[in-house]
Scaffold this active site. Sequence first.
Site, PDB file in Angstrom:
ATOM      1  N   ASN A 184     -22.855 -26.588 -18.520  1.00  0.00           N
ATOM      2  CA  ASN A 184     -22.097 -25.336 -18.976  1.00  0.00           C
ATOM      3  C   ASN A 184     -20.703 -25.489 -18.252  1.00  0.00           C
ATOM      4  O   ASN A 184     -19.695 -24.735 -18.896  1.00  0.00           O
ATOM      5  CB  ASN A 184     -22.469 -24.000 -18.709  1.00  0.00           C
ATOM      6  N   LYS A 197     -21.404 -19.292  -9.570  1.00  0.00           N
ATOM      7  CA  LYS A 197     -20.845 -19.422 -10.836  1.00  0.00           C
ATOM      8  C   LYS A 197     -19.349 -18.866 -10.199  1.00  0.00           C
ATOM      9  O   LYS A 197     -18.397 -19.395 -10.923  1.00  0.00           O
ATOM     10  CB  LYS A 197     -21.488 -18.173 -11.756  1.00  0.00           C
ATOM     11  N   ASN A 225     -34.568 -27.867 -17.644  1.00  0.00           N
ATOM     12  CA  ASN A 225     -34.400 -28.055 -16.428  1.00  0.00           C
ATOM     13  C   ASN A 225     -35.667 -27.441 -15.449  1.00  0.00           C
ATOM     14  O   ASN A 225     -35.651 -26.192 -15.707  1.00  0.00           O
ATOM     15  CB  ASN A 225     -33.038 -27.641 -15.762  1.00  0.00           C
ATOM     16  N   ASP A 247     -25.336 -18.391 -20.847  1.00  0.00           N
ATOM     17  CA  ASP A 247     -26.576 -18.931 -21.367  1.00  0.00           C
ATOM     18  C   ASP A 247     -26.363 -19.247 -22.811  1.00  0.00           C
ATOM     19  O   ASP A 247     -27.186 -20.169 -23.123  1.00  0.00           O
ATOM     20  CB  ASP A 247     -27.688 -18.139 -20.889  1.00  0.00           C
ATOM     21  N   GLU A 251     -24.791 -13.398 -17.623  1.00  0.00           N
ATOM     22  CA  GLU A 251     -25.417 -14.459 -16.988  1.00  0.00           C
ATOM     23  C   GLU A 251     -26.981 -14.156 -16.603  1.00  0.00           C
ATOM     24  O   GLU A 251     -27.390 -13.133 -16.033  1.00  0.00           O
ATOM     25  CB  GLU A 251     -24.642 -14.892 -15.695  1.00  0.00           C
ATOM     26  N   ASP A 252     -27.815 -15.023 -16.900  1.00  0.00           N
ATOM     27  CA  ASP A 252     -29.294 -14.977 -16.683  1.00  0.00           C
ATOM     28  C   ASP A 252     -29.950 -13.547 -16.943  1.00  0.00           C
ATOM     29  O   ASP A 252     -30.788 -12.930 -15.996  1.00  0.00           O
ATOM     30  CB  ASP A 252     -29.532 -15.349 -14.939  1.00  0.00           C
ATOM     31  N   GLY A 283     -34.659 -19.211 -27.843  1.00  0.00           N
ATOM     32  CA  GLY A 283     -34.113 -17.955 -26.874  1.00  0.00           C
ATOM     33  C   GLY A 283     -32.791 -18.024 -26.972  1.00  0.00           C
ATOM     34  O   GLY A 283     -32.160 -18.157 -27.921  1.00  0.00           O
ATOM     35  N   ALA A 284     -32.089 -17.577 -25.922  1.00  0.00           N
ATOM     36  CA  ALA A 284     -30.412 -17.433 -25.733  1.00  0.00           C
ATOM     37  C   ALA A 284     -29.798 -18.685 -26.155  1.00  0.00           C
ATOM     38  O   ALA A 284     -29.127 -18.557 -26.968  1.00  0.00           O
ATOM     39  CB  ALA A 284     -30.166 -16.831 -24.268  1.00  0.00           C
ATOM     40  N   ALA A 285     -30.457 -19.766 -25.350  1.00  0.00           N
ATOM     41  CA  ALA A 285     -29.529 -21.014 -25.763  1.00  0.00           C
ATOM     42  C   ALA A 285     -29.786 -21.519 -26.923  1.00  0.00           C
ATOM     43  O   ALA A 285     -28.755 -21.649 -27.601  1.00  0.00           O
ATOM     44  CB  ALA A 285     -29.942 -22.041 -24.547  1.00  0.00           C
ATOM     45  N   TYR A 323       0.967  -1.202   0.160  1.00  0.00           N
ATOM     46  CA  TYR A 323       0.048  -0.105  -0.110  1.00  0.00           C
ATOM     47  C   TYR A 323       0.840   1.236   0.024  1.00  0.00           C
ATOM     48  O   TYR A 323       2.037   1.036  -0.528  1.00  0.00           O
ATOM     49  CB  TYR A 323      -1.114  -0.120   1.138  1.00  0.00           C
TER      50      TYR A 323
END
Length: 463
Positions: A392, A168, A362, A236, A210-211, A270-272, A113
């Site tokens: 994933n 995650k 899922n 995703d 994510e999500d 969708g996304a996936a 520091y």
Amino acid sequence: MPVPGPGYSITFRVEAPPSASAAGELASAIGKVGGVTTAFDVVESHTDRIVVDITCNALSDDHARDIGDELERLPGVVVRKASDRTFLIHLGGKIEIRPKIALKNRDDLSRAYTPGVARICQAIAENPDDARRLTIKRNTVAVVTDGSAVLGLGNLGPAAALPVMEGKAALFKKFANVDAWPVCLDTQDVDEIIHAVQLLAPVYGGINLEDIAAPRCFEIERRLREKLDIPVFHDDQHGTAIVVVAALRNALRVVGKSLADCRIVVCGVGAAGSAIVRLLLQRGPGDVIAVDINGIVHRDRGDLDSNLSWIALNTNHSGRTGTLHDALVGADVFIGVSAPNLFGAEQVATMAPRPVVFALANPDPEIDPLEAQRYAAVVATGRSDYPNQINNVLAFPGVFRGLLDAHARTVTDDMLLAAADAIADAVDGDRLNASFIVPSVFDSAVAPAVAECVRKAAVHVGT
């Protein structure tokens, strides 16, 4: 179809009579209502009673309550308390920050520091690229969400998304020694999300989205990739696509088919699903038929947004129309990232000989895996209690390890395909069979192999 699992692991502290049959009676009561006993520990023993911790797996919160009620129906048994082991491991969060250096005396402090740190600040100001060498940036990823599509639970918001983002981050560290941190944003406005990520980007070597719900996740990723000089990866989308492409390569080896000869149905766009379609097209399949809630995606449908319009232009060369059941007739492969219980064994029977079924919704897949196995040669799910789990975690830790090691500034399809090949190659010919088309998520060789392939691909394209 669902079976009790460790996601609902409950420990009951129970008082019971000190008889020789007590343990068997308690376990039998749990089994009577469908629970699975996993541990039995005596914590107190007295002349008139014993106190035990009996742990079991349940199906749900309601099922856990039913198990407790059944235990209390036994003569002389009192349930003191029930502890949900999943909640217990989340108390206080699942991750923490620790210093990498010792701070034992004044000399240590003066280098780590002030005043010594001022020299590091000046060096970075003179050469900004030194931030990768002299700070955590070289090994740090932001796990960014707006909480709009949390698991399969929907729009829960940023606070409720935090446990997922913590998990995650823990997986990043466990499998690839990447330091990741949750960034849960209290906005679902596209411009605000992009601006917020821009503002915090200097700290990080990569951004893991994510999500975030479709379709805005597509725009957020695209615009961030244009604005930032670090890789942006929506797990995703691309993590799922990588593992699906890897698993499909090996599944087709099992059934003896060539991708170029296969018609593939992708249910859920969708996304996936969109990312799976886009990555599969890089490998030259015979045809891809995309299906959403309104049926087969084709050029003449009047309800197509920009994402579906692109899908329609690049798939379904035969111009098929109709429902999911229509799409399955004669298809070689089904890949589902959609909703539970959409079809049964009778529809699998209409597919081409030795079909491949990836039912990845899922927690409940598009078809009961046991039903699918009546006619399918290879079946995969997203669940851990069936063979061939498409997860994933096989992809994203190694992908980011490779991106960080290469000092990559973007992500390309070549990198994603390299990751898919590394995962597929982790299952050698001696182990490959209908029940083992992808490696275990705990296979320690996977993440390093993925990282090295991604690193080489990144260096090759000069990112």
